[in-house]
Design a protein around this motif. Structure first.
Motif, PDB file in Angstrom:
ATOM      1  N   GLY A  33       0.801  -1.216   0.000  1.00  0.00           N
ATOM      2  CA  GLY A  33       0.000   0.000   0.000  1.00  0.00           C
ATOM      3  C   GLY A  33       0.834   1.266   0.000  1.00  0.00           C
ATOM      4  N   VAL A  34       2.153   1.120  -0.036  1.00  0.00           N
ATOM      5  CA  VAL A  34       3.073   2.259   0.025  1.00  0.00           C
ATOM      6  C   VAL A  34       3.591   2.563  -1.377  1.00  0.00           C
ATOM      7  CG1 VAL A  34       5.287   3.023   0.998  1.00  0.00           C
ATOM      8  CG2 VAL A  34       3.726   1.650   2.368  1.00  0.00           C
TER       9      VAL A  34
ATOM     10  N   ALA B 224       2.549  -6.014 -11.062  1.00  0.00           N
ATOM     11  CA  ALA B 224       1.563  -6.919 -10.464  1.00  0.00           C
ATOM     12  C   ALA B 224       0.393  -7.219 -11.388  1.00  0.00           C
ATOM     13  CB  ALA B 224       1.043  -6.326  -9.158  1.00  0.00           C
ATOM     14  N   THR B 225       0.227  -6.454 -12.483  1.00  0.00           N
ATOM     15  CA  THR B 225      -0.892  -6.695 -13.394  1.00  0.00           C
ATOM     16  C   THR B 225      -0.593  -7.823 -14.371  1.00  0.00           C
ATOM     17  OG1 THR B 225      -0.113  -5.094 -15.043  1.00  0.00           O
ATOM     18  CG2 THR B 225      -1.557  -4.260 -13.285  1.00  0.00           C
TER      19      THR B 225
ATOM     20  N   SER C 235       1.791  -6.229  -3.229  1.00  0.00           N
ATOM     21  CA  SER C 235       2.186  -7.428  -2.480  1.00  0.00           C
ATOM     22  C   SER C 235       3.694  -7.466  -2.361  1.00  0.00           C
ATOM     23  CB  SER C 235       1.672  -8.706  -3.158  1.00  0.00           C
ATOM     24  OG  SER C 235       2.339  -8.928  -4.377  1.00  0.00           O
ATOM     25  N   GLN C 236       4.154  -8.212  -1.371  1.00  0.00           N
ATOM     26  CA  GLN C 236       5.592  -8.350  -1.157  1.00  0.00           C
ATOM     27  C   GLN C 236       5.890  -9.757  -0.691  1.00  0.00           C
ATOM     28  OE1 GLN C 236       5.673  -5.503   2.329  1.00  0.00           O
ATOM     29  NE2 GLN C 236       7.215  -6.962   3.047  1.00  0.00           N
ATOM     30  N   SER C 237       7.113 -10.189  -0.969  1.00  0.00           N
ATOM     31  CA  SER C 237       7.566 -11.499  -0.517  1.00  0.00           C
ATOM     32  C   SER C 237       9.016 -11.351  -0.098  1.00  0.00           C
ATOM     33  CB  SER C 237       7.456 -12.507  -1.662  1.00  0.00           C
ATOM     34  OG  SER C 237       8.046 -13.729  -1.299  1.00  0.00           O
ATOM     35  N   PRO C 238       9.385 -11.753   1.102  1.00  0.00           N
ATOM     36  CA  PRO C 238       8.599 -12.317   2.184  1.00  0.00           C
ATOM     37  C   PRO C 238       7.670 -11.272   2.813  1.00  0.00           C
ATOM     38  CG  PRO C 238      10.868 -12.021   2.888  1.00  0.00           C
ATOM     39  CD  PRO C 238      10.805 -11.666   1.441  1.00  0.00           C
TER      40      PRO C 238
ATOM     41  N   LEU D 224       9.000  -7.030  -4.649  1.00  0.00           N
ATOM     42  CA  LEU D 224       7.918  -6.061  -4.505  1.00  0.00           C
ATOM     43  C   LEU D 224       7.103  -6.081  -5.796  1.00  0.00           C
ATOM     44  CD1 LEU D 224       9.941  -3.061  -2.990  1.00  0.00           C
ATOM     45  CD2 LEU D 224       8.601  -4.784  -1.760  1.00  0.00           C
ATOM     46  N   ARG D 225       5.811  -6.431  -5.683  1.00  0.00           N
ATOM     47  CA  ARG D 225       4.918  -6.434  -6.829  1.00  0.00           C
ATOM     48  C   ARG D 225       4.069  -5.176  -6.747  1.00  0.00           C
ATOM     49  NH1 ARG D 225       5.430 -11.279  -4.764  1.00  0.00           N
ATOM     50  NH2 ARG D 225       6.350 -12.900  -6.036  1.00  0.00           N
TER      51      ARG D 225
END
Length: 159
Positions: free
Chosen positions: A95-96, A118-119, A135-138, A152-153
């Motif tokens: 969200g940032v 992310a699309t 979204s992010q991982s981890p 970072l998506r």
């Protein structure tokens, strides 16, 4: 060309200084290969009279060898084991703004950062400030080694 604008500026500066009386700066330059522990005498500037208390230099004495260190030599550290890497808490950046998310990750010590559209369109994130992390991982709040790959998506703001 960067040089072209310098010529008019130089002429302007030189032209402005023509009304002032010329004052020659005094510069003393000394160069020697002598022992740096031996005091060097510099020539006085024209505005200073010579100092009568300074003795003329004499032949330099042979200098003593530098003192030897009594501390034991340090040993190089062995490479760290795979499980002993430094860890930190992964910041939550969903969200940032994407640029702020990258700055936050780097401030926490994570520099292995990857970014994805992310699309699914495969676009490159050229101007990071126009994107927001979805979204992010981890996951944020988890503990991970500092050399962990952080993905970072993001999507463009307004999509």
């Amino acid at each position: 060309m960067k040089v072209m604008w310098c010529a008019p500026l130089l002429l302007l500066v030189v032209g402005c200084a023509a009304d002032q009386p010329a004052q020659q700066p005094t510069v003393t330059v000394t160069a020697s290969a002598a022992d740096p522990t031996t005091p060097q005498q510099t020539s006085p500037t024209p505005s200073e009279p010579p100092d009568p208390t300074v003795a003329p230099p004499t032949d330099p004495q042979p200098s003593a060898p530098p003192p030897q260190s009594t501390a034991p030599p340090t040993k190089p550290r062995p490479p760290s084991a795979p499980g002993s890497a430094r860890t930190a808490v992964v910041p939550a950046v969903v969200g940032v703004n994407h640029q702020l998310a990258q700055d936050t990750m780097q401030a926490a010590g994570f520099y292995y950062l990857l970014e994805e559209d992310a699309t699914g369109q495969g676009r490159l994130l050229i101007n990071d400030r126009n994107w927001v992390v979805v979204s992010q991982s981890p996951a944020g709040g988890s503990t991970a080694p500092l050399d962990t790959k952080i993905v970072l998506r993001s999507k463009k703001i307004g999509e």
